[in-house]
Design a protein around this motif. Structure first.
Motif, PDB file in Angstrom:
ATOM      1  N   GLU A 108      27.801   4.245 -20.235  1.00  0.00           N
ATOM      2  CA  GLU A 108      27.436   5.019 -21.411  1.00  0.00           C
ATOM      3  C   GLU A 108      26.872   6.396 -21.069  1.00  0.00           C
ATOM      4  OE1 GLU A 108      23.908   2.127 -20.751  1.00  0.00           O
ATOM      5  OE2 GLU A 108      26.042   2.289 -20.258  1.00  0.00           O
ATOM      6  N   TRP A 109      26.390   6.549 -19.815  1.00  0.00           N
ATOM      7  CA  TRP A 109      25.886   7.842 -19.345  1.00  0.00           C
ATOM      8  C   TRP A 109      26.729   8.391 -18.194  1.00  0.00           C
ATOM      9  CZ3 TRP A 109      21.355   4.206 -19.133  1.00  0.00           C
ATOM     10  CH2 TRP A 109      20.731   4.093 -20.379  1.00  0.00           C
ATOM     11  N   ALA A 110      27.810   7.718 -17.849  1.00  0.00           N
ATOM     12  CA  ALA A 110      28.637   8.095 -16.694  1.00  0.00           C
ATOM     13  C   ALA A 110      27.756   8.290 -15.467  1.00  0.00           C
ATOM     14  CB  ALA A 110      29.458   9.344 -16.981  1.00  0.00           C
ATOM     15  N   ALA A 111      26.864   7.326 -15.255  1.00  0.00           N
ATOM     16  CA  ALA A 111      25.882   7.413 -14.175  1.00  0.00           C
ATOM     17  C   ALA A 111      25.948   6.153 -13.305  1.00  0.00           C
ATOM     18  CB  ALA A 111      24.473   7.583 -14.743  1.00  0.00           C
ATOM     19  N   GLY A 112      25.479   6.279 -12.078  1.00  0.00           N
ATOM     20  CA  GLY A 112      25.502   5.139 -11.191  1.00  0.00           C
ATOM     21  C   GLY A 112      24.434   5.217 -10.126  1.00  0.00           C
ATOM     22  N   GLU A 113      24.270   4.092  -9.423  1.00  0.00           N
ATOM     23  CA  GLU A 113      23.298   3.979  -8.333  1.00  0.00           C
ATOM     24  C   GLU A 113      23.965   3.252  -7.173  1.00  0.00           C
ATOM     25  OE1 GLU A 113      18.817   2.133  -7.489  1.00  0.00           O
ATOM     26  OE2 GLU A 113      20.096   1.248  -9.033  1.00  0.00           O
TER      27      GLU A 113
END
Length: 203
Positions: A108-113
């Motif tokens: 949903e935020w085009a984010a990753g870890e």
């Protein structure tokens, strides 16, 4: 991590979020690492049971047993199907597992870890830094991410130096919750795709 990260949350369109999920579902390799399978539990447990490997990592199962590692793998298989997570293992000679990479994604935020570790025999050779840099590049390009958010324990100086050296921005501290419900304070870093591209163009 119980909603603490990422710090920066820029919503993307439903179509873009689905593109991220699709990229996760299609992923099969990360560099020289492959997707973890349930039958890797014994080998991965052997790697993780070394305190030099598991001590700094809050996302690993607790208590750490072969059964809990198998459940950890199976959870990631389900996450891959949902488009939100991946678990890779790096094999050495004879199939011995020498490292793992844990990718968590917020479509949903085009984010990753990215999390993970290498066998102590590979420490101090620059392999961790090179692998992390390649993995971050793959996450931006292969998973269509706009942001990568990383954390490290206050005493994990090696990871702090790595992230600072790669140009990640320090964002403060959060309380990281472990799988057993205990917690620790973690430092947080972030980097956008634009910042990564700019850093790579200078190197």
């Amino acid at each position: 991590m119980a909603g603490e990260i990422p710090i920066t949350r820029n919503p993307v369109s439903p179509e873009r979020a689905e593109a991220v999920r699709s990229a996760v579902r299609l992923a099969v390799r990360l560099g020289d690492s492959r997707l973890a399978r349930p039958e890797d539990a014994a080998g991965l447990y052997t790697l993780l049971s070394d305190p030099a490997v598991h001590a700094p990592i809050y996302t690993l199962p607790r208590p750490l047993t072969e059964a809990s590692v198998e459940a950890f793998i199976e959870t990631h298989i389900i996450e891959r199907e949902a488009g939100i997570g991946l678990l890779f293992v790096r094999e050495g000679e004879g199939g011995r597992i020498l490292g793992y990479s844990d990718v968590q994604v917020w479509p949903e935020w085009a984010a990753g870890e990215l999390g993970g570790a290498l066998h102590p025999s590979l420490h101090g050779q620059g392999a961790g830094g090179r692998g992390a840099a390649a993995s971050f590049g793959w996450m931006f390009d292969g998973l269509c991410l706009d942001l990568i958010c990383e954390t490290a324990a206050l005493d994990n100086l090696a990871t702090q130096r790595l992230l600072d050296g790669l140009g990640f921005r320090r964002m403060g501290e959060v309380t990281s919750e472990r799988a057993d419900g205990t917690s620790r304070v973690s430092l947080v870093w972030e980097m956008t795709r634009a910042e990564w591209d700019a850093a790579c163009s200078k190197s």
